[in-house]
Write an enzyme that holds these catalytic residues in place. Sequence first.
Site, PDB file in Angstrom:
ATOM      1  N   ASP A 243       0.827  -1.200   0.000  1.00  0.00           N
ATOM      2  CA  ASP A 243       0.000   0.000   0.000  1.00  0.00           C
ATOM      3  C   ASP A 243       0.871   1.263   0.000  1.00  0.00           C
ATOM      4  O   ASP A 243       1.880   1.317   0.704  1.00  0.00           O
ATOM      5  CB  ASP A 243      -0.856  -0.050   1.275  1.00  0.00           C
ATOM      6  CG  ASP A 243      -1.912   1.022   1.340  1.00  0.00           C
ATOM      7  OD1 ASP A 243      -2.746   1.064   0.425  1.00  0.00           O
ATOM      8  OD2 ASP A 243      -1.912   1.811   2.293  1.00  0.00           O
ATOM      9  N   GLU A 293      14.707 -13.964  -0.525  1.00  0.00           N
ATOM     10  CA  GLU A 293      14.824 -15.223   0.230  1.00  0.00           C
ATOM     11  C   GLU A 293      13.587 -16.098   0.054  1.00  0.00           C
ATOM     12  O   GLU A 293      13.543 -17.235   0.513  1.00  0.00           O
ATOM     13  CB  GLU A 293      15.023 -14.922   1.719  1.00  0.00           C
ATOM     14  CG  GLU A 293      16.359 -14.270   2.022  1.00  0.00           C
ATOM     15  CD  GLU A 293      16.462 -13.977   3.519  1.00  0.00           C
ATOM     16  OE1 GLU A 293      16.037 -14.822   4.334  1.00  0.00           O
ATOM     17  OE2 GLU A 293      16.968 -12.885   3.851  1.00  0.00           O
TER      18      GLU A 293
HETATM   19  C1  GLC Z   1      -4.330   2.965  -0.469  1.00  0.00           C
HETATM   20  C2  GLC Z   1      -5.545   2.069  -0.414  1.00  0.00           C
HETATM   21  C3  GLC Z   1      -6.703   2.877   0.082  1.00  0.00           C
HETATM   22  C4  GLC Z   1      -6.367   3.395   1.469  1.00  0.00           C
HETATM   23  C5  GLC Z   1      -5.084   4.200   1.448  1.00  0.00           C
HETATM   24  C6  GLC Z   1      -4.570   4.454   2.829  1.00  0.00           C
HETATM   25  O1  GLC Z   1      -4.414   3.927  -1.422  1.00  0.00           O
HETATM   26  O2  GLC Z   1      -5.782   1.474  -1.658  1.00  0.00           O
HETATM   27  O3  GLC Z   1      -7.885   2.118   0.107  1.00  0.00           O
HETATM   28  O4  GLC Z   1      -7.415   4.200   1.935  1.00  0.00           O
HETATM   29  O5  GLC Z   1      -4.059   3.508   0.777  1.00  0.00           O
HETATM   30  O6  GLC Z   1      -4.005   3.295   3.377  1.00  0.00           O
END
Ligand code: GLC
Length: 556
Positions: A243, A293
Amino acid sequence: MSRPHSTSSPEPPAPGPWWRDAVFYQIYPRSFADADGDGIGDLAGIRDRLGYIELLGADAIWLNPVMRSPMADHGYDVSDPRDIDPLFGDLDDFDELVREAHARWIRVVMDLVPNHTSSAHPWFAAALAAPPGSRERARYHFRDGRGPDGDEPPNNWPSIFGGPAWTHITDPDPNGQQHQGRPGQQHQGRPGQQHQGRPGQWYLHLFAPEQPDLNWGNEEVFDDLERTLRFWLDRGVDGFRIDVAHGMAKPDGLPDHDGWQSNKLLSHFDTDPRFNDPNVHDIHRRIRKIFDEYPHAVAIGEIWVHDPQRFAEYLRPDELHLGFDFHLALTGWDATAIRAAIDGSLAAVAPVQGTPTWTLSNHDVSREVTRFGGGPIGIARARAMILVELALPGAVFVYNGAELGLADVDLPDEALQDPVWTRSGHTDRGRDGCRVPLPWQGDRPPFGFTAATQGWLPQPESWAALTAERQLEDVTSMLSLYRSALELRRRRPELSGGIDWYGSPPGCLAFRRHGGLTCALNTTAVPVPLPPGAVLLASTPGVDTQLPPNSAVWLL
Ligand code: GLC
């Protein structure tokens, strides 16, 4: 495809890594299938539906976050990255899901949230309780405020979800009494506002106040991420979607920025100082060493970077394996724009000979049926686009429900749960419309999603025509089209190699895979003659010599 990690019998060696041309099915766990009847999807629900995913023909599932979380941003606020949230089940449920998925040759990719934690993470609680300058605060970005009373935020950055990217807290009393802040219900950084209690520092959160940003200059942060990666990889997970992979490093001094352009979720500009700091690449190199790994595992970055050269930097051989490309997810119904998006995505991996990725939608953006106009036209266009997408070289991500032709749902105000809705002062309805629970069977909500009377977001009555049960029986359904296309993509050698563009009439596009398949798309309102070749699959029934409006075709 080589067999997933935790299964035993060997497969003949595949020519490249499994993810290079994989179809990933993105599961939004809250909305996929609810086994325990609380109205919210869970791991046991996913396990029960693995047969469906196998029938669909996906190679892997990517699960949006299932780790422990207070759910302020539906799992993207993680309070314990090495446990499963009880809403979704427990570690045994997770292990069982991985085992059963692997037994069906379906790989399992998790979501990893390294940019921030939840404000309920023990580290953040400790930071609030500790004084400025402490080791506990050094794991996050705490700063003194500006202005004579420290009453103004440390810089002018906005949060992606609306409001300032800083929240003012109350520092602990040095005489022992602690006034612990409650993120989300705090002084929200409005200059001039009076404090109750002792004025304190501010902390940075690019997203909601419940998602404080970690300080990636702090070694403890990396060490903890390493523990998390190994924890899940050792359990047999096949990789992570990372993310905000372009957001972890922050520029020195957290400077002000002039001229904020777009602050929309996930479509900010490359000049935005909150993202894409060059130091982020060192972090990815360190993460990659751990992945090396576990050679079966894939690291997929969420990278909202538009410049192809800068995007490609994330895919250098010692960084991420794959980067999410959002060109197609942001493109409307226009052949020139679609062709430009495809060229853009190919250009974004070309400098490093990386693998292109394709996605029409996800849990953060409008569903393609809606984006393409909604109703029967939106469905016809979404059918056409999935043939375009699946004909392209590289990895494809399908967001759950796309295969049923679901559109965004117009939800009533009181149903909305996305923090974007409240943070924007009720001006942006947020992302709930694309997150409504899936319709599985039956004639009325909740369509087999849950044994409760309704799911966590209400489903429209009209979805009775779109249930998986109905569509499985109908050879003309969207689901049947997906199944056929995925099957052909997996089996036909003609769907291999790079692409060459063909000349095509205005409003159309055509490309040919080096393996021999031609894909043609007609975005106009009139039929056009088909390019040469025999029809292998068409998005509209009865394609013969002409390609109807809003249609695509595969030809050999
Ligand atoms: C990313 C995710 C989203 C989330 C954001 C904060 O963009 O896809 O859904 O709200 O990160 O973590």
